[in-house]
Design a protein around this motif. Structure first.
Motif, PDB file in Angstrom:
ATOM      1  N   THR A  39      46.661  50.310  75.721  1.00  0.00           N
ATOM      2  CA  THR A  39      46.903  50.451  76.676  1.00  0.00           C
ATOM      3  C   THR A  39      48.049  50.885  77.069  1.00  0.00           C
ATOM      4  O   THR A  39      47.787  52.114  76.452  1.00  0.00           O
ATOM      5  CB  THR A  39      48.690  48.653  77.009  1.00  0.00           C
ATOM      6  OG1 THR A  39      49.508  48.433  77.701  1.00  0.00           O
ATOM      7  CG2 THR A  39      49.558  48.668  75.004  1.00  0.00           C
ATOM      8  N   GLU A  42      53.975  51.166  79.798  1.00  0.00           N
ATOM      9  CA  GLU A  42      54.755  50.102  80.869  1.00  0.00           C
ATOM     10  C   GLU A  42      54.201  49.173  80.697  1.00  0.00           C
ATOM     11  O   GLU A  42      55.189  48.147  80.549  1.00  0.00           O
ATOM     12  CB  GLU A  42      54.233  50.752  81.845  1.00  0.00           C
ATOM     13  CG  GLU A  42      55.069  50.418  83.072  1.00  0.00           C
ATOM     14  CD  GLU A  42      53.776  50.319  84.799  1.00  0.00           C
ATOM     15  OE1 GLU A  42      54.624  50.086  85.511  1.00  0.00           O
ATOM     16  OE2 GLU A  42      53.216  51.494  85.061  1.00  0.00           O
ATOM     17  N   ASN A  43      53.278  49.069  80.119  1.00  0.00           N
ATOM     18  CA  ASN A  43      52.724  47.812  79.743  1.00  0.00           C
ATOM     19  C   ASN A  43      52.823  46.880  78.363  1.00  0.00           C
ATOM     20  O   ASN A  43      51.848  46.128  78.148  1.00  0.00           O
ATOM     21  CB  ASN A  43      51.405  47.546  80.640  1.00  0.00           C
ATOM     22  CG  ASN A  43      51.237  47.952  82.211  1.00  0.00           C
ATOM     23  OD1 ASN A  43      51.642  46.530  82.884  1.00  0.00           O
ATOM     24  ND2 ASN A  43      50.817  49.191  82.217  1.00  0.00           N
ATOM     25  N   ASP A  46      54.862  43.911  77.710  1.00  0.00           N
ATOM     26  CA  ASP A  46      53.966  43.099  78.294  1.00  0.00           C
ATOM     27  C   ASP A  46      52.840  41.747  77.279  1.00  0.00           C
ATOM     28  O   ASP A  46      52.403  41.520  77.239  1.00  0.00           O
ATOM     29  CB  ASP A  46      54.337  42.969  79.767  1.00  0.00           C
ATOM     30  CG  ASP A  46      55.120  42.339  80.586  1.00  0.00           C
ATOM     31  OD1 ASP A  46      56.387  41.981  79.621  1.00  0.00           O
ATOM     32  OD2 ASP A  46      54.830  43.076  81.269  1.00  0.00           O
ATOM     33  N   ALA A  47      52.080  42.882  76.925  1.00  0.00           N
ATOM     34  CA  ALA A  47      51.029  42.591  75.963  1.00  0.00           C
ATOM     35  C   ALA A  47      51.118  42.290  75.116  1.00  0.00           C
ATOM     36  O   ALA A  47      50.448  41.540  74.382  1.00  0.00           O
ATOM     37  CB  ALA A  47      49.778  44.451  76.244  1.00  0.00           C
ATOM     38  N   ALA A 128      44.182  46.228  78.098  1.00  0.00           N
ATOM     39  CA  ALA A 128      45.509  45.763  79.221  1.00  0.00           C
ATOM     40  C   ALA A 128      45.566  46.172  80.210  1.00  0.00           C
ATOM     41  O   ALA A 128      45.858  45.100  81.791  1.00  0.00           O
ATOM     42  CB  ALA A 128      47.314  45.579  78.256  1.00  0.00           C
ATOM     43  N   VAL A 129      45.211  47.574  80.461  1.00  0.00           N
ATOM     44  CA  VAL A 129      45.514  48.986  81.332  1.00  0.00           C
ATOM     45  C   VAL A 129      44.378  49.364  81.478  1.00  0.00           C
ATOM     46  O   VAL A 129      43.956  49.573  80.279  1.00  0.00           O
ATOM     47  CB  VAL A 129      46.071  48.593  82.418  1.00  0.00           C
ATOM     48  CG1 VAL A 129      47.485  48.025  82.483  1.00  0.00           C
ATOM     49  CG2 VAL A 129      47.375  49.679  81.484  1.00  0.00           C
ATOM     50  N   ALA A 153      44.090  43.754  86.924  1.00  0.00           N
ATOM     51  CA  ALA A 153      44.699  44.652  86.619  1.00  0.00           C
ATOM     52  C   ALA A 153      43.999  46.369  86.893  1.00  0.00           C
ATOM     53  O   ALA A 153      44.815  47.262  87.167  1.00  0.00           O
ATOM     54  CB  ALA A 153      45.151  44.838  85.120  1.00  0.00           C
ATOM     55  N   THR A 278      48.790  34.982  80.083  1.00  0.00           N
ATOM     56  CA  THR A 278      48.596  35.863  79.933  1.00  0.00           C
ATOM     57  C   THR A 278      48.028  35.509  78.287  1.00  0.00           C
ATOM     58  O   THR A 278      46.464  36.005  77.391  1.00  0.00           O
ATOM     59  CB  THR A 278      48.947  37.910  80.020  1.00  0.00           C
ATOM     60  OG1 THR A 278      48.761  37.710  81.030  1.00  0.00           O
ATOM     61  CG2 THR A 278      48.180  38.400  79.101  1.00  0.00           C
TER      62      THR A 278
END
Length: 356
Positions: A39, A42-43, A46-47, A128-129, A153, A278
């Motif tokens: 990831t 930024e993410n 959350d991940a 994740a992204v 995503a 998620t």
């Protein structure tokens, strides 16, 4: 317990993991797999939060690979690895290592991750992204038995599905596929209860939602009938309709929690069909490590065979100038050959048992 390591190495991280386990009173490891999360900064929160919640069902060593952007040429030429080791209550039911990669080491993340894998335990990689164009060919993906992406995503989810179909390798899966598991279960159960022959199907949901396309592709591949894709305001999937010789079977979810199932000669019934977060989706994907043949068959059906309400293909036109990537850092994925739009009028519809 948290241990911060600056400009470190994989061997020092392994040593910190052993020391951390001893400090919290758990010298032995009871983890069942290694989960590698790729990831950006930024993410990452959350991940990691989703992975910690999923670890309640699947205790694992979680390695979070965060590729940091270096602004100057000097920084990009300098390789550096920072790590944060979490054990005990800070890491859910397993262990967590945050790996921040700088400079040239970004291109060799697998050399950092490999010494940290649990011995004799399965490896799952989750992007994740910014998933790669071909997850199985990615250096990190090559270490894993299971590779999890998320088309939702991506900047262009439809082209992402086209890329997934072209590069599918046994072990690949996508969270957009996990999102439609309750829908597939409900529709298959409805067909079991209503003996009929399905002639056509329609899937309704918000635009640019890959789960809507996957549900339509699944219906088309299992029932061998033409499928229409209809756009709604959402959220997510809102309805699925099957037209049969006995009447219409409709699963309608105008909100994000409850749905209404309508079947011929039966009263309408309310069914629970909430949108899952998620963590629940990831936990579902970690339950199986073998190839998902139904997902593979669904991808092979092709998103370009779906039709919108106006009769046009649901897939974008192939790019003529090389196109844009399937995700933020992927190559062209829009050169797939168009397949037949739908079944010819004289073809026989499939029986309901095909949806099982």
């Amino acid at each position: 317990m948290k241990i911060d390591l600056t400009e470190t190495t994989s061997s020092k991280i392994n040593k910190a993991l052993v020391e951390g386990r001893r400090a919290v009173g758990t010298p032995t490891s009871g983890m069942v797999l290694t989960l590698v999360i790729v990831t950006d900064e930024e993410n990452a929160y959350d991940a990691l939060k989703a992975a910690n919640e999923a670890s309640r069902e699947h205790p694992s060593r979680t390695l979070v690979v965060i590729k940091r952007v270096s602004r100057s040429p000097r920084d990009r030429a300098k390789a550096r690895l920072d790590a944060e080791v979490r054990v005990g209550t800070e890491a859910g039911t397993g262990e967590t290592v945050l790996l921040r990669l700088y400079g040239e080491v970004i291109d060799h993340a697998q050399s950092v991750v490999l010494p940290l894998l649990l011995p004799d335990a399965p490896v799952v990689v989750w992007w994740a992204v910014n998933a790669p164009l071909n997850p199985a060919k990615d250096p990190l993906g090559a270490l894993a038995q299971r590779r999890v992406t998320d088309a939702y995503a991506a900047e262009d989810p439809i082209r992402e599905l086209l890329a997934r179909a072209e590069t599918y390798t046994p072990g690949d899966t996508d969270l957009a596929w996990a999102r439609i598991t309750p829908w597939r279960s409900m529709l298959a159960a409805a067909l079991d209860q209503a003996p009929c022959t399905v002639a056509s199907a329609e899937v309704e949901g918000e635009e640019f939602n890959p789960s809507c396309e996957l549900l339509g592709m699944w219906l088309g591949s299992r029932l061998n009938v033409p499928v229409t894709r209809k756009v709604s305001a959402g959220p997510g999937l809102t309805a699925a309709r099957l037209e049969s010789d006995g009447g219409s079977i409709v699963l309608d979810r105008p909100e994000a929690t409850l749905a209404t199932l309508s079947m011929p000669n039966q009263p309408d019934r309310a069914v629970a069909l909430k949108r899952r977060d998620t963590a629940e989706l990831l936990a579902e994907e970690l339950r199986r490590l073998d190839p998902d043949d139904i997902y593979a068959a669904t991808l092979r059906y092709g998103v370009e065979r779906l039709r919108t309400a106006g009769g046009q293909s649901a897939a974008p036109e192939p790019a003529t100038d090389g196109g844009s990537g399937a995700s933020g850092d992927s190559g062209d994925s829009g050169d797939a050959q168009d397949k037949p739009a739908a079944k010819k009028a004289g073809a026989k519809p499939a029986k309901k048992a095909a949806a099982k």
